[in-house]
Design a protein around this motif. Structure first.
Motif, short mmCIF file in Angstrom:
data_model
loop_
_atom_site.label_atom_id
_atom_site.label_comp_id
_atom_site.label_asym_id
_atom_site.label_seq_id
_atom_site.Cartn_x
_atom_site.Cartn_y
_atom_site.Cartn_z
N LYS A 119 -6.89 12.75 3.47
CA LYS A 119 -5.80 12.53 4.32
C LYS A 119 -5.35 13.86 4.91
O LYS A 119 -4.92 13.74 5.98
CB LYS A 119 -4.58 11.80 3.76
CG LYS A 119 -4.74 10.30 3.22
CD LYS A 119 -3.50 9.88 2.57
CE LYS A 119 -3.54 8.30 2.28
NZ LYS A 119 -2.45 7.95 1.72
N MET B 214 0.99 6.58 -7.01
CA MET B 214 -0.10 7.13 -7.04
C MET B 214 0.17 8.85 -6.84
O MET B 214 -0.24 9.61 -7.77
CB MET B 214 -1.53 6.66 -6.10
CG MET B 214 -2.12 5.65 -6.65
SD MET B 214 -3.09 5.68 -8.07
CE MET B 214 -4.14 7.21 -7.69
N LYS B 215 0.81 9.11 -6.12
CA LYS B 215 1.22 10.48 -5.89
C LYS B 215 1.99 11.08 -7.03
O LYS B 215 1.53 12.32 -7.40
CB LYS B 215 1.87 10.97 -4.38
CG LYS B 215 1.90 12.33 -4.08
CD LYS B 215 2.43 12.24 -2.57
CE LYS B 215 2.73 13.85 -2.43
NZ LYS B 215 2.92 14.06 -0.71
N ILE C 160 2.14 1.67 -3.54
CA ILE C 160 1.30 2.08 -4.35
C ILE C 160 0.61 3.64 -4.16
O ILE C 160 0.48 4.40 -5.11
CB ILE C 160 -0.26 1.18 -4.13
CG1 ILE C 160 0.09 -0.25 -4.73
CG2 ILE C 160 -1.51 1.92 -5.02
CD1 ILE C 160 -0.95 -1.14 -4.40
N GLY C 161 0.64 4.01 -2.91
CA GLY C 161 0.51 5.34 -2.37
C GLY C 161 1.40 6.25 -3.02
O GLY C 161 1.22 7.61 -3.63
N ARG C 162 2.70 5.77 -2.69
CA ARG C 162 3.98 6.78 -3.39
C ARG C 162 3.63 6.94 -4.98
O ARG C 162 4.08 8.14 -5.36
CB ARG C 162 5.07 6.20 -3.01
CG ARG C 162 6.56 7.03 -3.40
CD ARG C 162 7.68 6.34 -2.45
NE ARG C 162 7.92 4.99 -2.91
CZ ARG C 162 7.74 4.00 -2.00
NH1 ARG C 162 7.27 4.26 -0.83
NH2 ARG C 162 7.93 2.62 -2.48
N GLU D 293 0.93 -1.24 0.07
CA GLU D 293 0.07 0.04 -0.07
C GLU D 293 0.97 1.33 -0.07
O GLU D 293 0.72 2.00 -0.62
CB GLU D 293 -1.03 0.08 1.34
CG GLU D 293 -2.22 -0.98 1.19
CD GLU D 293 -2.82 -0.99 2.41
OE1 GLU D 293 -2.52 -0.35 3.48
OE2 GLU D 293 -4.29 -1.40 2.21
N GLU D 294 1.87 1.21 0.71
CA GLU D 294 2.80 2.31 0.75
C GLU D 294 3.55 2.68 -0.67
O GLU D 294 3.62 3.86 -0.96
CB GLU D 294 3.95 2.03 1.76
CG GLU D 294 4.93 3.20 2.05
CD GLU D 294 6.09 2.85 3.01
OE1 GLU D 294 7.00 3.71 2.83
OE2 GLU D 294 5.84 1.77 3.65
N ALA E 154 -3.20 15.36 -4.77
CA ALA E 154 -4.13 14.22 -4.48
C ALA E 154 -5.54 14.47 -5.50
O ALA E 154 -5.89 15.84 -5.41
CB ALA E 154 -4.16 14.07 -3.19
#
Length: 544
Positions: free
Chosen positions: A478, A348-349, A344-346, A341-342, A504
């Motif tokens: 967030k 995605m950003k 993917i989040g990175r 998840e970390e 975001a």
């Protein structure tokens, strides 16, 4: 020395009625010349004597005098024309040229067409019209096709005039009958006028062609630019998904290795326990043999001493703790998924940041429209800020103005292409933002739904965010957006909202049907005793 006939124009030897070279030229008292038979027939077919050229009326039919000067000139002109015709080289008709109607073999090029015979003639077959007295009176013109269409079907005369009233070609006799009160011009004059109009139309068409030709390289350039963007998008997509797949594979391998390592530890522990238990079993087996042996002995003294020695041996020490618990791996799985998840989040950003850069290229220079603002709203002088005031201003209640909801629209509309703008909402506890159809109802209570022409998100109570889609969608963010970017792709039916500072994506409306112009929509919310007094501000887009 040039002859007299060579100094005169050809049309000076033509009768204005039959349009052919004069035959027995006569002069009327008004001074105009005609063929004797032509003017006689003309006056016999009308109720009054009138000059066909100057329209002068004669109470008594005038006496016609033979014009000997014109007669002599006509003779010279006919001889000159005959010599010129006889000396010309006969040619076979080519495509686009008028052929002779009399030639039975190879069709030769026609030199003249006869409006009486309704036929076209080459040099050889034209000769009777130049020599025979009966045919000399026929009207000859430059060779043309479809001679029947050039004759008046009613009067069997050449169509030499154009009726502007009925927009049709007529003969000279038509001007005295069906078209008597109409406006006429010579056919040649109308032809020249139409030719000029046609040339103008041709120029316009050429300009239209040139404009479209200029559009072709622009379209090709756009396609090339689109292809380059597509290649970049594909490369970026491959990069991101490669990272994600590698991360998934790496996480999976690490998870499997952790599970296997735990399993190996468990197996080693079990092997140690089994070995120790086997040693204890061996010792206990030996003692069991001794017990069996002593039980068969008759030596009381030896038996008592041996039993006492057995009691002195400490009991076995491993079997009570030999316990193996099945290993659990939930923690490892959770950790692996969290790492994924970390990642993917990175990524995605990174993607949203790149996407935000692309859409910022379509930034608008946006201002607010005071004619649409609710009377309690306060707009800045530069029309870039809006907030709620406590006093309702006395403003004209025009059809564009909101009268119940605290709304205002942007001046700039968009009905095609892509558009982007940014709104600062820092320090506010309530607001609505988005786009709306120009045709929305601005009176009374409004419902912020796509069905009613609104694509919006809102903030309530300082931290409650919602997207007002067909059903309200709670938004879990967030961080609280300080600046919101709004992007509209009209053709794609897309409205997206971004947290600009956090790079975001907040929410996207997809598959929208806009049907007409769109306008930016703002609602700064109630003042709420100065708790929400900060204005909404249209920000300048920072492309860096």
């Amino acid at each position: 020395m040039a002859t007299v006939s060579s100094l005169l124009a050809e049309d000076q030897f033509l009768c204005s009625i039959c349009l052919d070279v004069f035959t027995d030229p006569v002069t009327a008292s008004c001074g105009h010349n005609f063929c004797k038979i032509c003017i006689t027939e003309h006056w016999n077919t009308t109720d009054q004597c009138q000059c066909p050229i100057c329209a002068k009326l004669f109470c008594i039919r005038p006496v016609l005098s033979v014009n000997t000067f014109i007669s002599e000139m006509v003779v010279q002109f006919r001889q000159s024309a005959q010599q010129k015709t006889s000396s010309s080289e006969q040619q076979e008709s080519k495509p686009g040229e008028v052929p002779c109607d009399v030639c039975t073999g190879t069709k030769l090029k026609a030199l003249k067409s006869c409006l009486v015979c309704l036929a076209s003639y080459c040099e050889t077959h034209l000769e009777p019209h130049l020599t025979m007295s009966g045919l000399k009176r026929h009207q000859l013109i430059d060779p043309v096709e479809n001679l029947e269409d050039r004759m008046c079907r009613k009067h069997d005369k050449p169509l030499e005039l154009f009726c502007k009233t009925d927009q049709t070609c007529v003969c000279m006799l038509c001007t005295y009958s069906d078209h008597k009160t109409h406006e006429f011009v010579p056919l040649k004059e109308e032809f020249e006028e139409r030719k000029v109009e046609l040339e103008k139309t041709g120029v316009t068409i050429q300009q239209m062609i040139q404009k479209r030709q200029l559009m072709i390289p622009k379209i090709k350039q756009s396609v090339n630019f689109s292809n380059k963007n597509a290649d970049k998008e594909k490369a970026e997509s491959v990069r991101v998904f490669t990272i994600l797949m590698e991360s998934v594979e790496r996480g999976m391998n690490e998870l499997i290795e952790t599970i296997e390592e735990k399993q190996r530890t468990t197996e080693k522990q079990a092997e140690d326990f089994i070995k120790e238990l086997e040693e204890e079993i061996f010792v206990l087996t030996e003692r069991s043999a001794e017990v069996d042996q002593l039980s068969c002995s008759e030596d009381h003294l030896h038996l008592l001493q041996s039993i006492q020695s057995l009691y002195d041996v400490p009991p076995t020490k491993y079997w009570t703790k030999a316990s193996i618990h099945p290993s659990t791996h939930e923690g490892a799985v959770v950790k692996a998924v969290a790492q994924l998840e970390e990642t993917i989040g990175r990524e995605m950003k990174k993607l949203v940041k790149a996407e935000l850069k692309r859409v910022q290229k379509f930034a608008l220079d946006l201002t607010l429209d005071p004619d649409t603002a609710h009377p309690e709203l306060i707009l800045s002088d530069d029309e870039k800020q809006v907030k709620h005031g406590d006093v309702k201003k006395n403003l004209p209640n025009n059809p564009q103005r909101f009268c119940t909801s605290l709304c205002v629209l942007g001046k700039q509309s968009f009905s095609s292409g892509r558009s982007y703008y940014e709104i600062q909402v820092k320090g506010k506890s309530e607001w609505d933002l988005g786009v709306a159809r120009e045709s929305i109802n601005r009176k009374g209570l409004i419902t912020l739904t796509p069905e009613d022409g609104y694509w919006t998100i809102w903030l309530r109570n300082g931290n409650e965010y919602r997207a007002l889609d067909e059903l309200d969608v709670p938004l879990s963010l967030k961080s609280r957006p300080q600046k919101v970017g709004v992007f509209v792709d009209y053709e794609e039916g897309l409205v997206s909202f971004y947290d600009v500072d956090a790079a975001a994506l907040i929410y996207s409306f997809t598959g929208c049907s806009f049907n007409g112009k769109l306008l930016p929509y703002f609602n700064p919310g109630l003042n709420d005793d100065d708790k929400n007094s900060t204005p909404i501000i249209i920000s300048c887009v920072n492309h860096n």
